[in-house]
Design a protein around this motif. Structure first.
Motif, PDB file in Angstrom:
ATOM      1  N   GLY A  59      84.209  38.438 -52.676  1.00 34.20           N
ATOM      2  CA  GLY A  59      85.654  38.240 -52.660  1.00 34.20           C
ATOM      3  C   GLY A  59      86.419  39.386 -53.300  1.00 34.20           C
ATOM      4  N   LEU A  60      85.923  39.895 -54.422  1.00 35.88           N
ATOM      5  CA  LEU A  60      86.568  41.028 -55.085  1.00 35.88           C
ATOM      6  C   LEU A  60      86.519  42.273 -54.196  1.00 35.88           C
ATOM      7  N   GLY A  61      85.397  42.442 -53.488  1.00 36.79           N
ATOM      8  CA  GLY A  61      85.263  43.602 -52.614  1.00 36.79           C
ATOM      9  C   GLY A  61      86.272  43.627 -51.489  1.00 36.79           C
ATOM     10  N   LEU A  62      86.760  42.453 -51.076  1.00 35.77           N
ATOM     11  CA  LEU A  62      87.739  42.392 -49.997  1.00 35.77           C
ATOM     12  C   LEU A  62      89.075  43.018 -50.384  1.00 35.77           C
ATOM     13  N   PHE A  63      89.358  43.099 -51.683  1.00 34.35           N
ATOM     14  CA  PHE A  63      90.641  43.612 -52.170  1.00 34.35           C
ATOM     15  C   PHE A  63      90.513  44.961 -52.876  1.00 34.35           C
ATOM     16  N   ALA A  64      89.275  45.469 -52.986  1.00 35.07           N
ATOM     17  CA  ALA A  64      89.036  46.699 -53.747  1.00 35.07           C
ATOM     18  C   ALA A  64      89.273  47.942 -52.886  1.00 35.07           C
ATOM     19  N   ILE A  65      89.572  49.053 -53.557  1.00 33.09           N
ATOM     20  CA  ILE A  65      89.742  50.329 -52.873  1.00 33.09           C
ATOM     21  C   ILE A  65      89.109  51.426 -53.720  1.00 33.09           C
ATOM     22  N   ASP A  66      88.643  52.488 -53.063  1.00 37.38           N
ATOM     23  CA  ASP A  66      87.996  53.559 -53.832  1.00 37.38           C
ATOM     24  C   ASP A  66      89.039  54.427 -54.535  1.00 37.38           C
ATOM     25  N   VAL A  67      88.562  55.316 -55.400  1.00 32.73           N
ATOM     26  CA  VAL A  67      89.447  56.108 -56.256  1.00 32.73           C
ATOM     27  C   VAL A  67      90.345  57.047 -55.459  1.00 32.73           C
ATOM     28  N   ASP A  68      89.914  57.415 -54.250  1.00 27.63           N
ATOM     29  CA  ASP A  68      90.720  58.292 -53.401  1.00 27.63           C
ATOM     30  C   ASP A  68      91.708  57.521 -52.531  1.00 27.63           C
ATOM     31  N   GLY A  69      91.588  56.210 -52.549  1.00 29.08           N
ATOM     32  CA  GLY A  69      92.477  55.395 -51.728  1.00 29.08           C
ATOM     33  C   GLY A  69      92.141  55.440 -50.250  1.00 29.08           C
ATOM     34  N   TYR A  70      90.913  55.863 -49.942  1.00 29.15           N
ATOM     35  CA  TYR A  70      90.530  56.030 -48.538  1.00 29.15           C
ATOM     36  C   TYR A  70      89.729  54.833 -48.020  1.00 29.15           C
ATOM     37  N   GLU A  71      88.679  54.451 -48.751  1.00 26.86           N
ATOM     38  CA  GLU A  71      87.839  53.326 -48.349  1.00 26.86           C
ATOM     39  C   GLU A  71      88.229  52.087 -49.149  1.00 26.86           C
ATOM     40  N   GLY A  72      88.433  50.992 -48.456  1.00 22.67           N
ATOM     41  CA  GLY A  72      88.802  49.767 -49.151  1.00 22.67           C
ATOM     42  C   GLY A  72      88.500  48.536 -48.339  1.00 22.67           C
ATOM     43  N   GLY A  73      88.619  47.373 -48.983  1.00 22.28           N
ATOM     44  CA  GLY A  73      88.409  46.110 -48.302  1.00 22.28           C
ATOM     45  C   GLY A  73      89.546  45.810 -47.347  1.00 22.28           C
ATOM     46  N   PRO A  74      89.383  44.812 -46.485  1.00 22.12           N
ATOM     47  CA  PRO A  74      90.390  44.519 -45.464  1.00 22.12           C
ATOM     48  C   PRO A  74      91.734  44.052 -46.019  1.00 22.12           C
ATOM     49  N   TYR A  75      91.742  43.602 -47.274  1.00 21.95           N
ATOM     50  CA  TYR A  75      92.996  43.119 -47.852  1.00 21.95           C
ATOM     51  C   TYR A  75      93.554  44.047 -48.925  1.00 21.95           C
ATOM     52  N   ALA A  76      92.925  45.201 -49.103  1.00 18.49           N
ATOM     53  CA  ALA A  76      93.411  46.146 -50.111  1.00 18.49           C
ATOM     54  C   ALA A  76      94.803  46.671 -49.769  1.00 18.49           C
ATOM     55  N   ASP A  77      95.108  46.769 -48.467  1.00 18.26           N
ATOM     56  CA  ASP A  77      96.416  47.290 -48.048  1.00 18.26           C
ATOM     57  C   ASP A  77      97.560  46.369 -48.432  1.00 18.26           C
ATOM     58  N   TYR A  78      97.250  45.122 -48.752  1.00 21.48           N
ATOM     59  CA  TYR A  78      98.294  44.177 -49.146  1.00 21.48           C
ATOM     60  C   TYR A  78      98.647  44.304 -50.631  1.00 21.48           C
ATOM     61  N   LEU A  79      97.905  45.139 -51.348  1.00 17.18           N
ATOM     62  CA  LEU A  79      98.117  45.332 -52.779  1.00 17.18           C
ATOM     63  C   LEU A  79      98.570  46.757 -53.048  1.00 17.18           C
ATOM     64  N   ASP A  80      99.213  46.954 -54.187  1.00 22.63           N
ATOM     65  CA  ASP A  80      99.498  48.334 -54.577  1.00 22.63           C
ATOM     66  C   ASP A  80      98.200  48.985 -55.052  1.00 22.63           C
ATOM     67  N   PHE A  81      98.201  50.305 -55.124  1.00 22.87           N
ATOM     68  CA  PHE A  81      96.984  51.055 -55.403  1.00 22.87           C
ATOM     69  C   PHE A  81      96.359  50.652 -56.734  1.00 22.87           C
ATOM     70  N   ASP A  82      97.172  50.531 -57.791  1.00 23.99           N
ATOM     71  CA  ASP A  82      96.630  50.210 -59.116  1.00 23.99           C
ATOM     72  C   ASP A  82      95.962  48.839 -59.136  1.00 23.99           C
ATOM     73  N   THR A  83      96.568  47.881 -58.452  1.00 21.02           N
ATOM     74  CA  THR A  83      95.975  46.534 -58.412  1.00 21.02           C
ATOM     75  C   THR A  83      94.670  46.544 -57.627  1.00 21.02           C
ATOM     76  N   ALA A  84      94.647  47.270 -56.504  1.00 15.51           N
ATOM     77  CA  ALA A  84      93.420  47.374 -55.718  1.00 15.51           C
ATOM     78  C   ALA A  84      92.315  48.074 -56.511  1.00 15.51           C
ATOM     79  N   ARG A  85      92.700  49.068 -57.321  1.00 16.01           N
ATOM     80  CA  ARG A  85      91.719  49.745 -58.172  1.00 16.01           C
ATOM     81  C   ARG A  85      91.197  48.800 -59.264  1.00 16.01           C
ATOM     82  N   ALA A  86      92.073  47.917 -59.739  1.00 22.10           N
ATOM     83  CA  ALA A  86      91.631  46.922 -60.723  1.00 22.10           C
ATOM     84  C   ALA A  86      90.592  45.989 -60.098  1.00 22.10           C
TER      85      ALA A  86
END
Length: 225
Positions: A118-145
């Motif tokens: 579940g956490l992986g669905l919202f996570a994004i990498d440090v470059d903001g390039y690779e992320g879970g399918p729902y990371a785009d619904y969050l701001d970058f800092d929250t997705a990094r958290a």
């Protein structure tokens, strides 16, 4: 000299449960390997596989075989405490299926794996390039958290797996119970009394297994889309 109790080998773990167990083992191993080697394609696919397995196992906890059902193996505090007091005894005091402590371990691993996916669905990498399918619904800092929590929770998952392996070795070496082999063959050596009861409870699991497979695959595909 104490007389050995008569035992018989009977089927306890059904095939869908065993496939869930080893499927989760394989998918978590690939998740770890792919994260260490920065292979996101394998990591994502293994993560979705783990999620599908966990979803199926939760379904199977309600509609599966007798010993796969949560209602069968989850016990209250009194039963857990009573078993804990005899945990050091060489002779087994539990019947077929999970013992009260093993049940807690299984649930902890299942919930931790579900949280990890579940956490992986919202996570994004440090470059903001690779992320879970729902990371785009969050701001970058929250997705990094979420990515950081994803990493921390995986360490917790590894600790639970290590504890699980220690317990398997303990039961094999001290109590002479080959738990790993039972999860491969599905059979356990039980007292004659328990074996007779198990033989009377066998039932087909094909139809509920197919329903669970369609349900779990459908949910994963819906999440991925």
């Amino acid at each position: 000299m104490q007389k050995a109790k008569a035992e018989a080998k009977v089927s306890v773990w059904d095939l869908p449960l065993r496939l869930c167990h080893w499927g989760l083992v394989a998918s978590i191993a690939v998740c770890w390997w792919s994260a260490e080697n920065h292979n996101m394609v394998w990591h994502v696919n293994a993560g979705y596989t783990a999620l599908g397995v966990v979803i199926f196992r939760i379904y199977w906890g309600f509609f599966g075989g007798t010993h796969a059902r949560f209602a069968h193996f989850l016990k209250g505090p009194a039963a857990v405490l009573a078993y804990s007091k005899k945990f050091h005894h060489r002779e087994s005091t539990a019947g077929p299926g999970h013992n009260p402590l093993g049940a807690l371990s299984a649930i902890a691993l299942l919930l931790c794996a579900l949280l990890q996916a579940g956490l992986g669905l919202f996570a994004i990498d440090v470059d903001g390039y690779e992320g879970g399918p729902y990371a785009d619904y969050l701001d970058f800092d929250t997705a990094r958290a979420f990515a950081q929590w994803h990493e921390w929770n995986f360490n917790l998952l590894l600790a639970l797996i290590a504890l699980h392996l220690v317990a398997i070795v303990y039961y094999q070496a001290w109590k002479k119970q080959p738990l790993a082999r039972a999860m491969i063959t599905g059979k356990k050596a039980l007292s004659v009394e328990h074996a007779a009861a198990e033989s009377a409870e066998s039932k087909s699991v094909l139809v509920p297994a197919l329903i669970g497979l369609i349900l779990s695959v459908g949910i994963v595909l819906l999440i991925r889309s």
